[in-house]
Scaffold this motif. Structure first.
Motif, PDB file in Angstrom:
ATOM      1  N   LEU A 282      -9.112 -54.419  42.421  1.00  0.00           N
ATOM      2  CA  LEU A 282      -9.183 -53.346  43.413  1.00  0.00           C
ATOM      3  C   LEU A 282      -8.680 -52.022  42.843  1.00  0.00           C
ATOM      4  O   LEU A 282      -9.238 -50.967  43.119  1.00  0.00           O
ATOM      5  CB  LEU A 282      -8.367 -53.722  44.657  1.00  0.00           C
ATOM      6  CG  LEU A 282      -8.994 -54.802  45.537  1.00  0.00           C
ATOM      7  CD1 LEU A 282      -8.000 -55.273  46.576  1.00  0.00           C
ATOM      8  CD2 LEU A 282     -10.250 -54.272  46.208  1.00  0.00           C
ATOM      9  N   LYS A 283      -7.618 -52.093  42.053  1.00  0.00           N
ATOM     10  CA  LYS A 283      -7.051 -50.869  41.489  1.00  0.00           C
ATOM     11  C   LYS A 283      -8.057 -50.194  40.567  1.00  0.00           C
ATOM     12  O   LYS A 283      -8.158 -48.974  40.527  1.00  0.00           O
ATOM     13  CB  LYS A 283      -5.781 -51.216  40.695  1.00  0.00           C
ATOM     14  CG  LYS A 283      -4.562 -51.324  41.604  1.00  0.00           C
ATOM     15  CD  LYS A 283      -3.355 -50.663  40.956  1.00  0.00           C
ATOM     16  CE  LYS A 283      -2.246 -50.415  41.958  1.00  0.00           C
ATOM     17  NZ  LYS A 283      -1.133 -51.349  41.816  1.00  0.00           N
ATOM     18  N   SER A 284      -8.825 -51.021  39.836  1.00  0.00           N
ATOM     19  CA  SER A 284      -9.745 -50.434  38.858  1.00  0.00           C
ATOM     20  C   SER A 284     -11.004 -49.856  39.511  1.00  0.00           C
ATOM     21  O   SER A 284     -11.543 -48.875  39.034  1.00  0.00           O
ATOM     22  CB  SER A 284     -10.121 -51.460  37.788  1.00  0.00           C
ATOM     23  OG  SER A 284     -10.767 -52.537  38.407  1.00  0.00           O
ATOM     24  N   VAL A 285     -11.501 -50.469  40.610  1.00  0.00           N
ATOM     25  CA  VAL A 285     -12.750 -49.964  41.188  1.00  0.00           C
ATOM     26  C   VAL A 285     -12.582 -49.285  42.546  1.00  0.00           C
ATOM     27  O   VAL A 285     -13.451 -48.548  42.987  1.00  0.00           O
ATOM     28  CB  VAL A 285     -13.819 -51.070  41.338  1.00  0.00           C
ATOM     29  CG1 VAL A 285     -14.163 -51.670  40.000  1.00  0.00           C
ATOM     30  CG2 VAL A 285     -13.360 -52.140  42.320  1.00  0.00           C
ATOM     31  N   GLY A 286     -11.484 -49.558  43.250  1.00  0.00           N
ATOM     32  CA  GLY A 286     -11.312 -48.978  44.584  1.00  0.00           C
ATOM     33  C   GLY A 286     -11.874 -49.901  45.646  1.00  0.00           C
ATOM     34  O   GLY A 286     -12.860 -50.601  45.406  1.00  0.00           O
ATOM     35  N   ALA A 287     -11.243 -49.888  46.814  1.00  0.00           N
ATOM     36  CA  ALA A 287     -11.567 -50.842  47.876  1.00  0.00           C
ATOM     37  C   ALA A 287     -13.004 -50.710  48.355  1.00  0.00           C
ATOM     38  O   ALA A 287     -13.711 -51.697  48.509  1.00  0.00           O
ATOM     39  CB  ALA A 287     -10.613 -50.664  49.048  1.00  0.00           C
ATOM     40  N   SER A 288     -13.475 -49.462  48.570  1.00  0.00           N
ATOM     41  CA  SER A 288     -14.811 -49.316  49.155  1.00  0.00           C
ATOM     42  C   SER A 288     -15.889 -49.753  48.168  1.00  0.00           C
ATOM     43  O   SER A 288     -16.881 -50.376  48.558  1.00  0.00           O
ATOM     44  CB  SER A 288     -15.050 -47.879  49.610  1.00  0.00           C
ATOM     45  OG  SER A 288     -14.807 -47.010  48.522  1.00  0.00           O
TER      46      SER A 288
END
Lengths: 280, 459
Positions: B70-76
């Motif tokens: 999640l940190k690398s791509v973002g939640a959305s």
């Protein structure tokens, strides 16, 4: 030349009668020429009776072919409403067996008791006489309503219909044991229980078994009617289902099988009767 | 740790304490945040969150790995990527609709006639399975038996004639037990068949003294035949004989010249023609186009004890009915329901009924695509009409609260809700007026309607 035995001659007459019956049946149900001229498009939507004037009654060849089809795979199971004839007969026989066994368990001890007491015999007679002639179909709605389970209702109906001949015959058999035998037993100071088992039971056994033989016949008569009404499984249901399809061929096959199974059941009890009968 | 907290939040704490770090425990945090009284998000959105969470957790069972992702791509972006290969939208819909059925193995009784088409075909064609149920459809010997077996709870639900649940709920011909109808099985699909010898007696005015068969007293067949006769000046109680006869016996009795005709459900009408013993005088749709015929019914008790099973069952039936209403599916349906396990009738006969291209018994081939049709919506005005006929023919004595009974038995509101959820478009109101043989029926004035008939039983 010696004349052939009676058995052989009777057999030959039986076969001749059967052949004559099948022959007449076959001739009577042959299809005639087309009944009326109709457009091919219309004829395609109609059944054989309408297009070829084929009798609504199947001939012996149709029945034979269909019977062979059934006999080839008697135990198939295509879901809740379509099972092989073997399975259907099995369900019916199981129901009859259960209902009949319950009736035996009630009728024979009760009949024994009533037979040994002239007072009870006279007192209960009117009730038995009223209950005896009631048709299985008359019991059915009442059973369905009170028992609230159709398969138990079917068993109950067999029970209630097959109990009376057994009861009456047991009463009759026990009551008509020769007075001399009972008196002999009395002079020898045989106790009541021992008298019942060693003197009365053997003497009444042929009559009791005759009653049981009548009852199994009735039980088998009843099962078809009961299963036709409650549906689900059994040979009676099969008849109803095929009747629904207006397939007289299958109805005739079922009738034939019902007759054969009924005869077998009767023969089994006839053998038992012979076993307990003794020459005087 | 609640299963409903947000696994897309990379900053969510892993161990003791709450998510925001200001409280001692998650419970305390919840108590505090509950006071904020956030606007309630829509139910759909909530379900979507639950489904997405479940998928996310299944993908990354390890919290640490999930966080790194999640940190690398973002939640959305993660959510978008997830939706690519997992249909979150569909899964959400399924999740939102179906509560788990309380009881999965169900028994549904039916009578082997084409009116039961949706109930029957739902088994071989997989509509019950699609809605998570394992349904056994059981062929039953007659209407009285189906009524008793449903009351006895041997069946969870059953195929019934449309007026039967009304009659059972009112205690006519049985103990009064509240029953309900979530769906109409079929509309139209009956006919008046006469014996071949009456070919020249096509005017009902000449029918005095004839003997007719109907399948059951509380049936549309009875009411429609009576209506038709009365409109032609024949009093069904005195001028003709009406007998309750099981459908297969109707064909045999017609052949044996024991009755002169019948108003029966289909495939029986067509069977009489197929066997060359009668002809189609008229289809019931010519009396009232779009009339209900059979219904799908269950006891109130079953509905309250197993609401989810009942909803799934109704959905399966509505689904099957929608499928059956399309003309292009009819041939396939005829083949599916013809075997001995189901209707047990020749495929040709069923095909003629369902496709509406049929031999009329007089030498002609007719086509009427709406000969039998399928529309599940349980119009409460249908129920009111049936009650007016029960009253008209003396089955109900005294006053009837037409509207109350109709609304109690015909579950239009629930069906409307289910149909909307399934993407179908139910009508806005449960009442509509219609015409029966040219006479308009206003469901708001049932008593006037009953009084307007010249021929009726004096009450």
């Amino acid at each position: 030349m010696t004349t052939p035995s009676l058995r052989l001659r009777a057999g030959l007459v039986s076969i001749a009668l059967l052949a004559a019956f099948l022959g007449i049946w076959h001739l009577a149900t042959r299809s005639t020429a087309p009944v009326a001229t109709m457009s091919p498009e219309y004829a395609k939507l109609m059944g054989l009776t309408a297009t070829q004037g084929k009798s609504a009654m199947p001939g012996p060849l149709d029945v034979g072919a269909k019977l062979w089809e059934h006999l080839k795979r008697p135990f198939y199971d295509n879901g809740p409403n379509d099972k092989g004839l073997g399975i259907q007969l099995g369900y019916s026989i199981a129901r009859v067996g259960l209902g009949y066994l319950l009736a035996v368990l009630v009728a024979i001890p009760l009949g024994f008791l009533i037979g040994m007491s002239p007072l009870l015999s006279k007192a209960l007679d009117p009730f038995i006489q009223v209950l005896k002639p009631i048709s299985p179909l008359a019991w059915m709605p009442l059973a369905l309503y009170t028992i609230k389970d159709s398969s138990i209702s079917a068993i109950f109906v067999i029970f209630i219909c097959s109990i009376w001949p057994m009861l009456l015959n047991t009463v009759f058999g026990v009551a008509s044991v020769r007075k001399e035998w009972i008196n002999v037993a009395r002079t020898l100071e045989v106790g009541t229980l021992r008298r019942a088992f060693t003197v009365i039971l053997p003497a009444a056994a042929p009559t009791i078994l005759t009653g049981m033989r009548i009852s199994i016949g009735i039980a088998w008569l009843v099962i078809v009617a009961a299963e036709m009404l409650v549906g689900g499984t059994g040979i009676g249901y099969f008849v109803w289902n095929e009747w629904n399809n207006l397939s007289i061929t299958n109805v005739i096959i079922a009738i034939l099988l019902i007759g054969i199974v009924g005869m077998l059941l009767d023969q089994i009890l006839a053998r038992f009767t012979r076993m307990v009968t003794f020459p005087e | 740790m609640s299963i409903f907290d947000n696994p897309f939040d990379p900053d969510r704490k892993l161990r003791a304490g709450c998510a925001c770090g200001q409280h001692q425990s998650a419970a305390e945090h919840e108590q505090a945040t509950a006071l904020h009284c956030e606007p309630v998000e829509s139910e759909e959105k909530r379900y979507e969150g639950v489904v997405a969470s479940a998928v996310m957790r299944a993908m990354f069972p390890q919290d640490v790995a999930r966080r790194a992702f999640l940190k690398s791509v973002g939640a959305s972006t993660a959510l978008a990527a997830l939706s690519q290969f997992f249909p979150i939208k569909t899964a959400t819909e399924v999740f939102a609709q179906t509560g788990t059925p309380e009881k999965k193995d169900l028994k549904v009784g039916f009578i082997p006639i084409t009116c039961a088409t949706p109930i029957i075909m739902a088994a071989p064609m997989g509509f019950y399975a699609k809605h998570g149920l394992n349904v056994e459809v059981v062929k039953t010997a007659g209407w009285a038996v189906i009524r008793d077996k449903t009351i006895n709870k041997e069946y969870d639900a059953a195929h019934m004639l449309a007026p039967m649940p009304l009659a059972i709920s009112l205690g006519l011909g049985a103990n009064a037990i509240p029953f309900a109808v979530p769906a109409i099985e079929n509309i139209n699909g009956q006919g008046i068949v006469l014996a071949n010898k009456h070919k020249d007696k096509r005017d009902p005015k000449d029918w005095k003294g004839l003997k007719f068969a109907i399948p059951f007293d509380y049936s549309m067949h009875n009411y429609l035949l009576r209506y038709y006769l009365a409109e032609h000046g024949i009093d069904p109680d005195t001028d003709v004989q009406l007998r309750s006869v099981p459908p297969p016996e109707m064909v045999a009795n017609l052949r044996a010249d024991n009755i002169d005709g019948f108003l029966a459900p289909d495939n029986i009408c067509q069977r009489a023609i197929y066997d060359g013993v009668g002809f189609m005088h008229l289809l019931s749709k010519e009396i009232w186009d779009g009339h209900p015929c059979c219904s799908f019914a269950a006891s109130r008790e079953f509905i309250t004890t197993a609401p989810n099973s009942f909803a799934a069952l109704t959905r399966a039936i509505v689904d099957a009915t929608a499928y059956a209403s399309k003309a292009e599916n009819r041939k396939q349906i005829a083949e599916a329901i013809a075997p001995a396990n189901y209707i047990n009738a020749p495929v040709t006969v069923l095909e003629q009924v369902l496709t509406g291209t049929y031999a009329d018994g007089l030498g002609g081939v007719k086509t009427d695509a709406k000969r039998v049709d399928f529309d599940p919506f349980p119009w409460q005005s249908f129920a009111v009409w049936m009650l007016t006929q029960m009253k008209r023919w003396g089955q109900i004595k005294g006053d009837v609260d037409y509207k109350a009974v109709a609304e109690q038995v015909y579950l239009a509101t629930d069906t409307k809700k289910l149909m909307t959820e399934m993407g179908l478009s139910p009508p806005a109101s449960a009442y509509k007026s219609f015409t029966v043989m040219g006479k308009n029926f206003d469901p708001a004035k049932p008593e006037d309607y009953v009084a307007s008939f010249k021929i009726r039983k004096a009450s």
